[in-house]
Motif scaffolding. Structure first.
Motif, PDB file in Angstrom:
ATOM      1  N   MET A 188       1.032  -1.227   0.019  1.00  0.00           N
ATOM      2  CA  MET A 188      -0.021  -0.188   0.048  1.00  0.00           C
ATOM      3  C   MET A 188       0.984   1.188   0.210  1.00  0.00           C
ATOM      4  N   ALA A 189       0.534   2.360  -0.610  1.00  0.00           N
ATOM      5  CA  ALA A 189       1.171   3.258  -0.879  1.00  0.00           C
ATOM      6  C   ALA A 189       0.930   4.373  -0.118  1.00  0.00           C
ATOM      7  N   LEU A 190       1.760   5.332   0.333  1.00  0.00           N
ATOM      8  CA  LEU A 190       1.331   6.657   1.099  1.00  0.00           C
ATOM      9  C   LEU A 190       0.695   7.607   0.084  1.00  0.00           C
ATOM     10  N   SER A 191      -0.298   8.429   0.549  1.00  0.00           N
ATOM     11  CA  SER A 191      -0.984   9.615  -0.356  1.00  0.00           C
ATOM     12  C   SER A 191      -0.262  10.652  -0.118  1.00  0.00           C
ATOM     13  N   ALA A 192      -0.546  11.686  -0.647  1.00  0.00           N
ATOM     14  CA  ALA A 192       0.078  12.917  -0.818  1.00  0.00           C
ATOM     15  C   ALA A 192      -0.459  13.479   0.667  1.00  0.00           C
TER      16      ALA A 192
ATOM     17  N   VAL B 290       2.134  12.105   3.218  1.00  0.00           N
ATOM     18  CA  VAL B 290       3.191  13.079   3.091  1.00  0.00           C
ATOM     19  C   VAL B 290       3.249  14.528   3.693  1.00  0.00           C
TER      20      VAL B 290
ATOM     21  N   LEU C  14       3.407   1.406   5.714  1.00  0.00           N
ATOM     22  CA  LEU C  14       4.667   0.947   5.079  1.00  0.00           C
ATOM     23  C   LEU C  14       5.253  -0.134   5.895  1.00  0.00           C
ATOM     24  N   GLY C  15       4.736  -0.600   6.897  1.00  0.00           N
ATOM     25  CA  GLY C  15       5.191  -1.594   7.499  1.00  0.00           C
ATOM     26  C   GLY C  15       5.888  -1.577   8.628  1.00  0.00           C
TER      27      GLY C  15
ATOM     28  N   ALA D   4      -3.239  15.306  -5.340  1.00  0.00           N
ATOM     29  CA  ALA D   4      -2.434  14.637  -5.787  1.00  0.00           C
ATOM     30  C   ALA D   4      -3.365  13.480  -6.735  1.00  0.00           C
TER      31      ALA D   4
ATOM     32  N   LEU E 295       6.380  11.167  -6.149  1.00  0.00           N
ATOM     33  CA  LEU E 295       5.389  10.183  -5.413  1.00  0.00           C
ATOM     34  C   LEU E 295       5.858   8.663  -5.746  1.00  0.00           C
TER      35      LEU E 295
ATOM     36  N   LEU F 270       9.166   8.126  -3.608  1.00  0.00           N
ATOM     37  CA  LEU F 270       8.919   7.982  -2.338  1.00  0.00           C
ATOM     38  C   LEU F 270       8.331   6.664  -2.133  1.00  0.00           C
ATOM     39  N   ASN F 271       7.568   6.167  -2.589  1.00  0.00           N
ATOM     40  CA  ASN F 271       6.653   4.886  -2.385  1.00  0.00           C
ATOM     41  C   ASN F 271       7.570   3.736  -2.750  1.00  0.00           C
TER      42      ASN F 271
END
Lengths: 295, 295
Positions: A1-5, A8, A45-46, B5, B77, B80-81
């Motif tokens: 799973m990715a981070l959103s803006a 951030v 991120l884990g 984003a 982005l 970063l991910n």
DNA sequence: GGATCTTACGTCATCCGTAAGAATA
DNA sequence: TATTCTTACGGATGACGTAAGATCC
């Protein structure tokens, strides 16, 4: 799973502020919201981004490594939005206009200066080309807008009228014809008109509206309106030009007389039909129409 | 109002796909959702991004200008991910270990090779320092983890036990004492022990556990366990070393004998207490404890 | 008719705020 | 006790999907 803006953004605020409370203050959101976002990010991120130690936060090496990349994200988003805003305010952008010499010399500098007062940062490129070539150049994308007489009707191009201009006569006051307030078409036929150019719209217009006027009878011939006007002010004849092509500053011993019946000239703006107009172009057209229809 | 984003993501998809329908397909969302996002973005910007023309979209010059900036956002982005994921998988990161020569030479290469099999891309820095200096270096941040004997208790440092090791004797088979399976402490006191180093933990340990053993009586003295072992294999005496410091490969005419009663040695790992541990460090500690407690 | 974009409407996730709790100095 | 982070709960915004409409080829 990715981070959103948003993750951030909040992560950066925490790193800079050093605490959730202060980060929340700077972000104008509640502190529990910051906690949640951080927890969410860490879960995605884990691994933890901060060590909770005595009510304080200590960034992990991972957080430090991510911080730089996060700042890149922040900066790129800022740049994007700044560009977006600047284009909205026409502080960024290029208005490309192509026009024939006469209009580029008299009409457009005035219009442009007026327009640029509203948008002082806008870049403007005014490109002079012979009237007959402008349509081709516009079709090839060399400029966005073309200001032309007698607009062509290539299928690639869209055309908007800027209203009708008319032909006026520039003449020295001592000339016998200058004694009246107008000049009739008949008077012009035998007058010392300065013939303008070879195969442009002007010659066609004259052939239609003043068929009695023949090139052979004209002593002085030029291919630039500006030169025709300059010659007229020197007493070399009568310049019959579009009223927008009359020089802004004229010697006091010269007059500009209307022709009766009026000789109409269509003034138009052309652009590529299948290419959306830029914001500057739209606004410039609007401004042009407004000033030109109002006088 | 600024673009989010998500707006950027959808805008990019539209630019690439050339239509809302195709963009929606690629984004795995419905097509009306794409319409809404685009409308929202245009409303926030204050100008259109696309010209709707015969059911198709044509990007405006503004859209083309924003596209590059939008791609920068996308890339940053993504970077970063990607970094976030790589750190989760320990494909990115640095494990900094500091250890005394003996452990750096025998124990750690084995442990590290085992660890690196699980995380083949992880960078590992193994730094050798004298045992007495390691705590200082760790406190100064020169490495994240220190593996030490007799861990110090500086308040800046946290310490975790890696279990108890014990002193064993390395001896050549032809030596009279090598005939039994163990060596008693009494036997050692008058044996030709190779004295190790001056003021390290080893000397302190011997003073406590084998008070009868005096430095003055030892013929051979070195300050490296590895050298002591090598001397022992050459018949220059008995090396009394931590069992983790015994060379992996020994000549067949040498024996390793336990000492009875056992002489315990504490093996520990130290790190800065107020500096959160990196993910690699945490996992390495875990792996170390697991293998060292299991044997 | 087939393609596209737009509008309308209902649903659900998620982001956020308030309030209370826990831990630390 | 004051500060900080965490948990719990409830509400509002907004993002999305389905369905239907409009427009163009």
């Amino acid at each position: 799973m990715a981070l959103s803006a948003r993750h951030v953004e909040i992560f950066i605020a925490i790193m800079r502020a050093g605490s959730l409370t202060e980060a929340a203050r700077q972000l104008h959101i509640s502190q529990p919201a910051v906690t949640k976002s951080l927890q969410h990010a860490e879960q995605r991120l884990g691994y933890p981004l901060f060590q909770r130690l005595g009510g304080r936060l200590q960034p992990t090496p991972e957080a430090k490594a991510l911080f730089k990349a996060a700042q890149d994200v922040e900066h790129s988003l800022q740049r994007l939005n700044q560009l977006g805003l600047r284009m909205a305010a026409l502080e960024h952008g290029m208005l490309e206009i192509m026009a024939p010499p006469a209009l580029a010399q008299e009409l457009l500098p005035i219009q442009i200066s007026q327009f640029q007062q509203n948008y002082p940062q806008l870049q403007i490129q005014l490109n002079v080309q012979q009237n007959a070539d402008i349509a081709n150049h516009i079709a090839q994308g060399e400029a966005e807008l073309g200001i032309v007489h007698f607009p062509t009707d290539a299928p690639e191009l869209a055309m908007e009228s800027l209203g009708n201009s008319s032909i006026v006569a520039l003449i020295r006051q001592e000339h016998p014809l200058a004694s009246s307030d107008v000049l009739t078409r008949d008077q012009l036929i035998n007058a010392p008109v300065i013939w303008c150019s070879g195969n442009t719209w002007w010659a066609q217009l004259m052939a239609r509206e003043l068929p009695g006027l023949k090139r052979e009878k004209c002593q002085n011939q030029v291919n630039y309106f500006a030169v025709a006007c300059r010659m007229a002010t020197q007493g070399l004849g009568i310049a019959l030009v579009d009223r927008y092509s009359i020089p802004y500053l004229l010697p006091s011993d010269c007059k500009v007389l209307p022709v009766v019946p009026e000789i109409h000239v269509s003034l138009g703006i052309i652009y590529r039909r299948y290419q959306a107009l830029s914001q500057p172009a739209k606004l410039f057209i609007k401004a042009l129409r407004k000033t030109m229809f109002s006088d």
